[in-house]
Design an enzyme around this catalytic site. Structure first.
Site, mmCIF file in Angstrom:
data_model
loop_
_atom_site.group_PDB
_atom_site.id
_atom_site.type_symbol
_atom_site.label_atom_id
_atom_site.label_comp_id
_atom_site.label_asym_id
_atom_site.label_seq_id
_atom_site.Cartn_x
_atom_site.Cartn_y
_atom_site.Cartn_z
ATOM 1 N N SER A 152 -32.890 -5.403 -15.710
ATOM 2 C CA SER A 152 -31.858 -6.117 -15.203
ATOM 3 C C SER A 152 -30.623 -5.953 -15.703
ATOM 4 C CB SER A 152 -32.324 -7.491 -15.085
ATOM 5 O OG SER A 152 -32.642 -7.894 -16.598
ATOM 6 N N HIS A 183 -33.921 -2.982 -9.147
ATOM 7 C CA HIS A 183 -34.096 -4.343 -9.691
ATOM 8 C C HIS A 183 -34.300 -5.178 -8.445
ATOM 9 C CE1 HIS A 183 -31.532 -7.689 -11.524
ATOM 10 N NE2 HIS A 183 -32.799 -7.724 -11.696
ATOM 11 N N GLU A 187 -31.890 -4.463 -5.530
ATOM 12 C CA GLU A 187 -30.503 -3.814 -6.092
ATOM 13 C C GLU A 187 -30.924 -2.596 -6.561
ATOM 14 O OE1 GLU A 187 -27.173 -5.327 -8.821
ATOM 15 O OE2 GLU A 187 -29.126 -5.791 -9.504
ATOM 16 N N ASN A 232 -26.495 -9.546 -11.754
ATOM 17 C CA ASN A 232 -26.691 -10.259 -12.912
ATOM 18 C C ASN A 232 -25.174 -10.498 -13.796
ATOM 19 O OD1 ASN A 232 -29.127 -10.790 -12.675
ATOM 20 N ND2 ASN A 232 -29.822 -9.440 -14.323
#
Length: 707
Positions: free
Chosen positions: A428, A449, A461, A499
């Site tokens: 991540s 991800h 992702e 993130n």
């Protein structure tokens, strides 16, 4: 009123005197304005012709109709497309032409009858369906209510309770269930559908079957007293489920109007409400999201090359922890053969146990049969080495966030996997170039991800480096679609897109807490705003270890935009690391139900002392609006940076229209920058937009309705 789709209907009259009207507007036979006009013309022709005794309405290519043409919404909202006069569709076409026709009609439903499609079907005098056809009214997902009479007819066919459930949750039912509910009159195979519908229409004409207008059915409606109780309960549930949304309550009001004042009055109230809701910010937002979600799989320079996805049949997952087991679950649910690798028997047994638990949860909820469970889990096998990796098509690494460990894993994978194998990491935060540093396979290394729990959360992702080949991205998009994820392709940077965008979320929470804003009030305000949970409850859920690993990456790369608080490290020292340890920002009971913990405040005081921060009275008294703005606008700011740096190639992929449109002017950010430092400094992209006079306040409700 014209539609670019140029949809139409056709009319064919058989020797039996039944006219079959077919809706044609690929791919789902949507009801564009052209189709609606053509439907009325076909009906008028059928009613005029002496050789027509009865009518069957159906759709071309195995689909009845997917509903109103959503592409028309944008034109109507902007004024570029003329909106039909009030009641033109619901009253003049559906009620006064279809339902009031002097010749009986039957809807022959296959594939799907959603939204306006089902509303047209309900106006027919009977409905015949295939067993697997989907029938539903999902309009609330777009911020509007059914607008072709659905709010009035569905309750009269299935009762108030079920109709409210179908409309407020937007969940469709299949043909077999629809038969039990009374929504359809018979279920037959697809090859019998049209002939059965023709005969049913003739039977209605001969009075061998009932000829009743749905709008005036009453046997499924409860007494007025019972109805009011049902409506009050539905309103309470709607307010609890979506406190910021008004259209579910409008939907209930419109249904109630029909029960209390009669269906005709309900139709007119529905028409009026639909026109108002169509132009609401919520509708504009949800329509934007509808198209943005469907656009994520179109990547300029990648998906326009004519590349075809390669077949991925067998996938290996490294790591059977929370993420690895969730990824494995998602894969076997979509019929992929999966190998789960762990470092020892104990960990492997635990990983397979997590996958079984994920599937058993579906069995308990009635979403999976025991037979299906056995078949699905048989797709999973466990190993302790790489020997069986030689014929896998893709590997997804999901081990702990440790750079050297991941580097060793990818070096090993290069030795054991075939040259065509996709090498993916679920990291991540860690730079993919760093992960693949010891390999010569950078062209097939990609980020995959997932978000926890991986078998539930819909986002995937897909992270590409400058070396990742377009073919690998095309393959990953196909896999994402097959496992029912919405894929977003982003570039390689710290935290990637999601993130990185949301790192300030918890940071700003800590900033406010140390200056006097109550930690639990922040979570309450942010949840009330519409987030599933506030920043501190989220930190507890993901665990401080994950949060700190992510935070360290951000701090190293963007120190000027990081708020350095000692609160989390202090809590970690006392093993307060989140929900998993039953204490973090909250305390948790045996069922993991969170409760505010008075002991937290001593850690806050100590953190203030170490940081040299004093309680500021104005932070103690911050308004809800100020809390929302101070939490979210640094998120907006970081999102703009992600776009400006080319990490995302399309604004829609980041949902800029929703997230950035909080309605907050950059000059306020400038004011905060002077008072509190670089953390609040507007990025160049945002400042440039402001300089151009871009209306940052317009889409504020878009963000609210999405969040």
């Amino acid at each position: 009123m014209g539609s670019k789709n140029n949809g139409r209907t056709t009319l064919e009259v058989g020797a039996d005197g039944v006219a079959v009207i077919t809706i044609i507007n690929p791919p789902v036979n949507s009801l564009s304005p052209d189709v609606l006009y053509s439907l009325k013309e076909s009906y008028d022709e059928a009613l005029r012709r002496d050789d027509v005794k009865a009518i069957v309405v159906t759709g071309a290519n195995g689909k009845f109709s997917g509903g109103f043409d959503i592409t028309s919404f944008n034109g109507m909202q902007s004024g570029q497309v003329e909106q039909p006069k009030l009641g033109f569709v619901s009253v003049e076409i559906v009620s006064d032409t279809l339902e009031a026709a002097k010749k009986p009609s039957v809807a022959a439903i296959h594939g799907l009858a959603l939204g306006g499609g089902l509303e047209v079907a309900m106006a027919c005098h009977a409905r015949i369906s295939t067993p697997t056809a989907q029938l539903g009214l999902p309009e609330l997902q777009l911020g509007v209510i059914p607008g072709f009479g659905g709010t009035q007819r569905l309750p009269r066919l299935v009762g108030l309770t079920k109709s409210l459930e179908m409309m407020l949750t937007s969940k469709p039912v299949k043909g077999e269930e629809a038969l039990g509910l009374g929504l359809v009159d018979a279920v037959v195979s697809s090859h019998e559908l049209i002939e059965t519908a023709r005969q049913w229409a003739l039977d209605i004409l001969a009075r061998r079957k009932p000829w009743v207008a749905t709008l005036y059915k009453t046997e499924k409606l409860e007494s007025l007293g019972e109805a009011r109780e049902i409506f009050n309960f539905a309103r309470a549930q709607a307010r609890k489920r979506a406190p910021n949304l008004k259209h579910p309550l409008v939907c209930i009001d419109v249904i109630e109007e029909g029960v209390v004042a009669g269906p005709r009055a309900g139709l007119w109230k529905e028409a009026e409400a639909f026109q108002v809701l169509l132009k609401s910010d919520t509708c504009k937002s949800l329509v934007h999201i509808f198209f943005a979600m469907r656009g994520t799989s179109k990547v300029p320079g990648i998906t326009d090359r004519g590349l075809m996805p390669r077949q991925v049949r067998k996938v290996a997952v490294l790591g059977g922890g929370l993420m690895g087991s969730g990824i494995a679950t998602a894969l076997i649910l979509s019929n992929y053969t999966v190998i789960l690798k762990e470092v020892n028997e104990k960990f492997l047994e635990a990983g397979i146990g997590r996958v079984k638990a994920n599937l058993q949860s579906r069995v308990k909820k009635g979403k999976m049969s025991q037979e299906k469970f056995e078949k699905t889990i048989s797709l999973l096998s466990g190993v302790l080495d790489y020997e069986s990796f030689r014929d896998v098509d893709m590997v997804i690494e999901a081990v702990i966030e440790n750079v050297s460990l991941k580097q060793q894993i990818f070096a090993d994978l290069e030795k054991f996997c075939s040259p065509h194998c996709i090498l993916a990491s679920n990291t991540s935060t860690i730079d993919l170039n760093l992960i693949g540093e010891r390999t010569k396979s950078q062209d097939r290394i990609v980020g995959a991800h997932f978000f926890s729990p991986a078998h539930v959360m819909p986002l995937l992702e897909i992270v590409r480096t400058k070396q990742t080949s377009p073919q690998i991205i095309v393959d990953m998009l196909y896999v994402g679609k097959k496992i029912k994820k919405t894929p977003i392709v982003v570039g390689n940077c710290t935290g990637f897109a999601v993130n990185r965008m949301f790192f300030p979320y918890t940071q700003l929470g800590l900033f406010l807490v140390e200056r006097g804003t109550d930690v639990y009030r922040i979570d309450r305000v942010i949840t009330k705003f519409g987030m599933p949970m506030g920043p501190f409850r989220l930190a507890d859920l993901v665990g401080f270890g994950v949060a700190i690993a992510s935070g360290m990456q951000f701090i190293e790369n963007f120190p000027e935009r990081t708020y350095k608080s000692m609160l989390v490290p202090l809590m970690q020292e006392d093993k307060r690391t989140g929900e998993a340890t039953r204490k973090g920002f909250y305390s948790y009971d045996n069922k993991r139900k969170p409760s505010p913990d008075p002991k937290l405040y001593k850690y806050i005081e100590k953190s203030r002392s170490i940081s040299g921060v004093a309680v500021d009275p104005k932070f103690v008294k911050l308004s809800d609006k100020d809390i929302v703005e101070m939490i979210f606008f640094p998120v907006v700011n970081e999102t703009c940076r992600v776009l400006a740096e080319g990490i995302a190639v399309k604004a829609a992929d980041l949902d800029i229209a929703s997230v950035m449109g909080m309605g907050f002017p950059p000059y306020r950010l400038e004011e905060w920058t002077k008072m509190y430092g670089e953390f609040f400094k507007p990025c160049a992209f945002l400042a440039e937009m402001a300089a151009k006079g871009a209306p940052l306040s317009a889409p504020v409700e878009q963000a609210k309705s999405r969040l």
